[in-house]
Design an enzyme around this catalytic site. Structure first.
Site, PDB file in Angstrom:
ATOM      1  N   ASN A   6       3.661   1.212   0.109  1.00 45.02           N
ATOM      2  CA  ASN A   6       3.204   2.544   0.698  1.00 45.02           C
ATOM      3  C   ASN A   6       4.648   3.223   1.160  1.00 45.02           C
ATOM      4  O   ASN A   6       5.234   2.772   2.219  1.00 45.02           O
ATOM      5  CB  ASN A   6       2.291   2.311   1.736  1.00 45.02           C
ATOM      6  CG  ASN A   6       2.210   3.611   2.635  1.00 45.02           C
ATOM      7  OD1 ASN A   6       2.530   4.764   2.308  1.00 45.02           O
ATOM      8  ND2 ASN A   6       1.356   3.163   3.745  1.00 45.02           N
ATOM      9  N   LYS A   8       4.981   5.995   2.416  1.00 46.85           N
ATOM     10  CA  LYS A   8       5.069   6.778   3.701  1.00 46.85           C
ATOM     11  C   LYS A   8       5.493   8.192   3.438  1.00 46.85           C
ATOM     12  O   LYS A   8       5.622   8.866   2.363  1.00 46.85           O
ATOM     13  CB  LYS A   8       5.322   6.185   5.081  1.00 46.85           C
ATOM     14  CG  LYS A   8       4.544   4.810   5.021  1.00 46.85           C
ATOM     15  CD  LYS A   8       5.055   4.144   6.378  1.00 46.85           C
ATOM     16  CE  LYS A   8       4.112   2.632   6.371  1.00 46.85           C
ATOM     17  NZ  LYS A   8       4.348   1.905   7.631  1.00 46.85           N
ATOM     18  N   HIS A  88      -5.462   4.355   6.929  1.00 41.52           N
ATOM     19  CA  HIS A  88      -4.105   3.696   7.558  1.00 41.52           C
ATOM     20  C   HIS A  88      -4.084   4.094   8.826  1.00 41.52           C
ATOM     21  O   HIS A  88      -4.405   5.120   9.363  1.00 41.52           O
ATOM     22  CB  HIS A  88      -3.116   4.367   6.651  1.00 41.52           C
ATOM     23  CG  HIS A  88      -1.806   3.357   6.786  1.00 41.52           C
ATOM     24  ND1 HIS A  88      -1.299   3.525   8.084  1.00 41.52           N
ATOM     25  CD2 HIS A  88      -0.869   2.434   6.169  1.00 41.52           C
ATOM     26  CE1 HIS A  88      -0.081   2.600   8.032  1.00 41.52           C
ATOM     27  NE2 HIS A  88       0.069   1.962   6.924  1.00 41.52           N
ATOM     28  N   GLU A  90      -1.788   4.527  10.744  1.00 47.64           N
ATOM     29  CA  GLU A  90      -0.952   5.949  11.021  1.00 47.64           C
ATOM     30  C   GLU A  90      -1.689   7.180  11.185  1.00 47.64           C
ATOM     31  O   GLU A  90      -1.287   8.092  11.733  1.00 47.64           O
ATOM     32  CB  GLU A  90       0.365   5.844  10.080  1.00 47.64           C
ATOM     33  CG  GLU A  90       1.515   4.795  10.716  1.00 47.64           C
ATOM     34  CD  GLU A  90       2.468   4.458   9.782  1.00 47.64           C
ATOM     35  OE1 GLU A  90       2.510   4.914   8.660  1.00 47.64           O
ATOM     36  OE2 GLU A  90       3.082   3.184   9.667  1.00 47.64           O
ATOM     37  N   GLU A 157      -4.292  -4.891   8.292  1.00 50.78           N
ATOM     38  CA  GLU A 157      -2.901  -4.526   8.950  1.00 50.78           C
ATOM     39  C   GLU A 157      -2.759  -4.533  10.465  1.00 50.78           C
ATOM     40  O   GLU A 157      -3.303  -3.338  10.916  1.00 50.78           O
ATOM     41  CB  GLU A 157      -2.493  -3.140   8.238  1.00 50.78           C
ATOM     42  CG  GLU A 157      -2.454  -3.018   6.659  1.00 50.78           C
ATOM     43  CD  GLU A 157      -1.546  -2.093   6.229  1.00 50.78           C
ATOM     44  OE1 GLU A 157      -0.449  -2.232   5.456  1.00 50.78           O
ATOM     45  OE2 GLU A 157      -1.773  -0.839   6.484  1.00 50.78           O
ATOM     46  N   GLY A 163       5.815  -2.184  10.507  1.00 53.15           N
ATOM     47  CA  GLY A 163       6.922  -1.642  10.755  1.00 53.15           C
ATOM     48  C   GLY A 163       7.855  -2.223  11.827  1.00 53.15           C
ATOM     49  O   GLY A 163       8.922  -1.603  12.394  1.00 53.15           O
ATOM     50  N   SER A 194       5.007  -5.838   8.132  1.00 50.87           N
ATOM     51  CA  SER A 194       6.113  -6.435   7.941  1.00 50.87           C
ATOM     52  C   SER A 194       6.334  -7.721   6.787  1.00 50.87           C
ATOM     53  O   SER A 194       6.944  -8.513   7.080  1.00 50.87           O
ATOM     54  CB  SER A 194       6.603  -7.159   9.401  1.00 50.87           C
ATOM     55  OG  SER A 194       6.833  -5.937  10.325  1.00 50.87           O
TER      56      SER A 194
HETATM   57  C1  PEP Z   1       2.231  -0.346   6.225  1.00 49.50           C
HETATM   58  O1  PEP Z   1       2.183   0.594   7.352  1.00 49.50           O
HETATM   59  O2  PEP Z   1       1.165  -0.152   5.495  1.00 49.50           O
HETATM   60  C2  PEP Z   1       2.875  -1.523   6.334  1.00 49.50           C
HETATM   61  C3  PEP Z   1       2.609  -2.591   6.094  1.00 49.50           C
HETATM   62  O3  PEP Z   1       4.391  -1.295   6.666  1.00 49.50           O
HETATM   63  P1  PEP Z   1       5.452  -2.453   7.289  1.00 49.50           P
HETATM   64  O4  PEP Z   1       5.380  -3.251   5.656  1.00 49.50           O
HETATM   65  O5  PEP Z   1       6.490  -1.737   7.290  1.00 49.50           O
HETATM   66  O6  PEP Z   1       5.187  -3.125   8.386  1.00 49.50           O
END
Ligand code: PEP
Length: 230
Positions: A6, A8, A88, A90, A157, A163, A194
């Site tokens: 992703n 973003k 998601h 976000e 997630e 992040g 992460s």
């Molecule tokens: C995400 O936002 O889908 C995600 C997993 O981000 P990160 O790998 O940066 O934690």
């Protein structure tokens, strides 16, 4: 395994093109059963060729129309895009997508036959209340969602792991995935939060983990390739 990237609000059309060239070369060595998905920003969508699927990070639940700033099915069709990320954290948090909005979007894209990667996850204050509170919170994110949809992939997630560089522990992923797998009738279930080259093996070895959704560590083609080839 499923490896989904992703981007973003990162990468341009040009850098996405270069990224995909590098990734394509690297993943020639991947396991044939592994599936790779890339979710670039909307401005970088194109008909790329390679052993990966391009999806959209978002779209409006319409074919076309007066929805300023949004893209719909017409814009996705141009590039043969039939995969979408929905729910998601976000988008739920920064774009104000309520469960009702998310489920309406899900139903629309289900009707259109899209493959849907549906994201769920709990904030830290819920995780700190314990496992029961976590499951209650996560299961509420299936309100209005047809978990029997055959083109559904779920991504768990935990918001506090996204992040932050701090992945959930093996124990947290393992217990949550075990319970979620039962709730979603064994549909493919990804972990996100992460995931990176240094922990990918550990994460993908956990029972009930069918792949990963990766943000930060997917932005560099070499890093993401390393994860796929791990
Ligand atoms: C995400 O936002 O889908 C995600 C997993 O981000 P990160 O790998 O940066 O934690």
């Amino acid at each position: 395994m499923i490896y989904a990237a992703n981007f973003k609000t990162n990468h341009t059309r040009k850098s996405t093109e270069l990224y995909l060239q590098e990734l394509s070369l690297n993943i020639k060595a991947k396991n044939v059963d592994d599936k790779v998905y890339i979710f670039p920003p909307a401005t970088a969508m194109d008909s790329y060729e390679g052993d990966f699927t391009i999806g959209t990070q978002n779209a409006y639940a319409a074919h076309h129309g007066a929805y300023t700033g949004e893209i719909g099915i017409e814009q996705l069709d141009e590039f043969g895009i039939k995969t979408i990320l929905i729910g998601h954290s976000e988008r739920r948090e920064y774009l104000g997508e309520s469960q009702e909005k998310v489920s309406q979007k899900f139903s629309f894209f289900q009707e259109e036959g899209f493959e849907i990667i549906y994201c769920i996850g709990e904030p830290l204050e819920i995780r700190e209340k314990g496992f029961e509170a976590v499951m209650k919170y996560l299961l509420a994110q299936f309100d209005g969602i047809d978990i029997n949809y055959d083109r559904l992939i779920v991504a768990y997630e935990p918001i506090w792991a996204i992040g932050t560089g701090r992945s959930a522990t093996v124990e947290e992923i393992s217990t949550t995935h075990r319970a979620l797998k039962k709730a979603i009738d064994n549909k493919p279930l990804l972990y996100g939060g992460s995931a990176k080259p240094s922990n990918i093996k550990e994460i993908t070895s956990i029972a009930g983990v069918d792949g990963v959704l990766v943000g930060s560590a997917s932005l560099d083609a070499e890093s993401f390739s390393e994860m796929i080839l791990s």
